[in-house]
Write a protein that holds these residues in place. Structure first.
Motif, short mmCIF file in Angstrom:
data_model
loop_
_atom_site.label_atom_id
_atom_site.label_comp_id
_atom_site.label_asym_id
_atom_site.label_seq_id
_atom_site.Cartn_x
_atom_site.Cartn_y
_atom_site.Cartn_z
N GLN A 23 91.93 104.31 94.87
CA GLN A 23 93.16 104.48 95.71
C GLN A 23 93.00 105.68 96.60
OE1 GLN A 23 94.57 101.38 96.13
NE2 GLN A 23 96.54 102.29 95.85
N ALA A 24 91.95 106.58 96.21
CA ALA A 24 91.65 107.72 97.00
C ALA A 24 90.63 107.64 97.86
CB ALA A 24 91.03 108.95 96.14
N GLY A 25 90.13 106.32 98.09
CA GLY A 25 89.25 105.81 99.11
C GLY A 25 87.73 106.06 98.73
N VAL A 26 87.44 106.36 97.51
CA VAL A 26 86.04 106.21 96.76
C VAL A 26 85.70 105.29 96.21
CG1 VAL A 26 84.59 107.89 95.32
CG2 VAL A 26 86.54 108.81 96.61
N PRO A 27 84.44 104.56 96.41
CA PRO A 27 83.98 103.60 95.85
C PRO A 27 83.61 103.74 94.48
CG PRO A 27 82.50 103.85 97.78
CD PRO A 27 83.60 105.04 97.68
N VAL A 28 83.80 102.57 93.61
CA VAL A 28 83.85 102.90 92.15
C VAL A 28 83.24 101.58 91.50
CG1 VAL A 28 86.26 102.00 91.93
CG2 VAL A 28 85.20 103.30 89.98
N VAL A 29 82.27 101.86 90.31
CA VAL A 29 81.85 101.05 89.69
C VAL A 29 82.23 101.02 88.35
CG1 VAL A 29 79.51 99.77 88.93
CG2 VAL A 29 79.86 100.89 91.21
N ILE A 30 82.63 99.76 87.51
CA ILE A 30 82.98 99.64 86.41
C ILE A 30 81.98 99.13 85.51
CG2 ILE A 30 84.87 99.09 84.61
CD1 ILE A 30 86.72 98.82 87.02
N HIS A 31 81.35 99.91 84.51
CA HIS A 31 80.63 99.24 83.60
C HIS A 31 81.00 99.05 82.50
CE1 HIS A 31 77.20 100.80 86.15
NE2 HIS A 31 78.06 101.77 86.47
N GLU A 32 81.23 97.51 82.10
CA GLU A 32 81.86 97.19 80.73
C GLU A 32 80.98 96.19 80.47
OE1 GLU A 32 83.53 96.32 77.81
OE2 GLU A 32 84.81 97.82 79.03
N MET A 33 80.47 96.41 78.90
CA MET A 33 79.71 95.75 78.25
C MET A 33 80.23 94.25 77.77
SD MET A 33 79.46 97.57 74.76
CE MET A 33 80.78 97.76 73.43
N ARG A 34 81.66 94.33 77.51
CA ARG A 34 82.27 92.86 77.01
C ARG A 34 82.47 91.94 78.46
NH1 ARG A 34 87.40 93.32 76.53
NH2 ARG A 34 87.44 95.16 77.55
N PRO A 35 82.29 90.75 78.04
CA PRO A 35 82.20 90.04 76.78
C PRO A 35 80.64 89.92 76.62
CG PRO A 35 82.42 88.45 78.60
CD PRO A 35 82.67 89.81 79.28
#
Length: 443
Positions: A23-35
């Motif tokens: 929302q601040a205009g910065v790219p983000v990558v979520i690293h989630e090991m599930r499932p």
């Protein structure tokens, strides 16, 4: 903007952090090991899965510190509170949600955001470069936990968390149980009848305590020692502290009238709270347990009204690790020895869904501000978020540091004039001051 913030963990804290960064205009990558890599407690691969309770606790933003935290998160455009409101269930004065619908909605909003991408792989080592937020929660994988220990030069503290069982609603005997919120709390009839109540007389309560104490319990592995968090004690541990402990805790009979026998005051009451929007599932409030599965079924069916109950999920227990944050983190939630790494959520030493998400919100905002060339200080200590971050990054005594829920004891004293005040008036003074300070911080 080409540099991204990377977040390890898609729980409540990681999800909220990702939303705030994007929302601040910065790219983000979520690293989630599930499932791909499962955990003991999670059921699937959605973000923001609630594994213990389905309640965010009190929603009273005028006289309750948790409710104030709800208010602050809403004021900051928090995704978790927005989705909680959209999937709210009747729960008296509490904010409870349909946990599956809530998690699915959070996941859909995150995946639809143009600046958010995901990676379904386990991260086993702390990255040496880039902007990262570690929001892996109480079930941090073994490999990453070892990497954290190596980086901090200290053993992570630990305690055990327990999970309450969930019952199929149509298997509860409603000729015994009745629907009522304690003290009839809530503005609507639905909220005022949000809980199933199962009454016990003294003989039934004493027999239940005997069975609870005698039941076979989960044994910990050799060398695995830790304390319990007092806000999430297994019921058998509470019973071991005294036979009346449960009757003055989750089984207290006050504020309730048995609809089937109004003139008979129950000696103890077991409450069940709706767990999904359909009303087909109810969780047993405050009944976290470390009993083995067979023992749980036997003991819980002793509860009047649950004699024929079927369980959608039985209780369980898991190890919960957290940092000694007063020693290791600065007030921007960065690891002092490696400031490219921020921590958020339960791993920082806050306890509770709301507190974890709030620390994710702050970590996300701080990380985004840093990449945009700004420095964002923490909220003032007069606010709920400010009180929490101050506590975990320096206000607490490092030698005795333990996970903490938000409470007014963490706030700077409010020297109200005009004589001695009642508790309600004093808490209202705290929340009025906090809201003004938080809006100033947002501005």
């Amino acid at each position: 903007m080409t540099q991204a913030v990377h977040i390890i963990g898609g729980g409540l804290a990681g999800s909220e952090a990702a939303w705030q960064v994007a929302q601040a205009g910065v790219p983000v990558v979520i690293h989630e090991m599930r499932p791909k890599v499962a955990t003991f407690a999670h059921r699937g691969g959605n973000f923001a899965e609630m594994v213990c309770s389905n309640s965010f606790r009190s929603d009273d933003d005028e006289r309750n510190a948790v409710g104030l935290l709800h208010w602050e998160m809403r004021a900051a455009g928090g995704l978790i509170m927005e989705m909680a409101a959209a999937h709210r269930l009747p729960a008296g004065g509490a904010l409870a949600v349909d946990r599956e619908a809530f998690s699915a909605a959070v996941t859909a909003r995150l995946l639809a955001h143009p600046l958010i991408s995901t990676c379904c792989e386990e991260v086993t080592e702390l990255p040496s470069s880039g902007s990262w937020i570690i929001a892996t929660g109480p079930l941090t994988s073994g490999a990453l936990a070892e990497s954290i220990r190596a980086a901090t030069g200290a053993e992570a503290l630990a305690f055990f968390d327990a999970i309450a069982p969930i019952v199929y609603a149509d298997t509860v005997d409603m000729s015994v149980a009745w629907m009522q919120s304690r003290y009839d709390k809530g503005e609507t009839a639905e909220e005022q009848t949000a809980y199933m109540n199962c009454p016990m007389d003294r003989a039934q309560y004493e027999a239940f305590i005997d069975a609870l104490l005698a039941a076979e319990k989960t044994e910990f592995h050799e060398g695995e020692t830790a304390s319990y968090f007092d806000g999430c004690l297994p019921i058998e541990v509470m019973a071991e502290r005294g036979r009346e402990t449960l009757r003055f805790g989750p089984m207290k009979p006050v504020g309730l009238t048995n609809a089937h026998a109004p003139g008979v005051k129950p000696y103890a009451v077991v409450q069940l709270r709706r767990d999904n929007k359909l009303g087909t599932l109810y969780n047993i409030v405050g009944f976290q347990t470390k009993m083995k599965y067979g023992a749980q079924t036997t003991v819980f069916k002793m509860i009047p009204g649950l004699q024929d109950a079927r369980f959608a999920r039985l209780g369980g227990i898991h190890r919960n690790t957290f940092l000694n944050s007063p020693t290791l983190l600065d007030n921007r939630m960065r690891l002092k020895s490696r400031p490219n790494l921020r921590f958020a959520g339960q791993i920082t030493g806050v306890e509770g869904y709301v507190e974890s998400a709030a620390m994710g919100l702050l970590a996300g905002r701080m990380a985004a501000a840093e990449l945009l060339g700004r420095d964002l200080p923490p909220p003032p200590p007069e606010t709920a978020m400010g009180a929490l971050i101050h506590h975990i990054t320096g206000g607490a005594e490092a030698k005795t540091f333990q996970p903490m829920n938000v409470n007014f004891g963490l706030f700077p004293p409010n020297d109200a004039k005009g004589g001695r005040r009642g508790r309600k008036d004093r808490y209202k003074a705290y929340t009025d001051r906090a809201k003004e300070a938080f809006l100033g911080w947002l501005g």
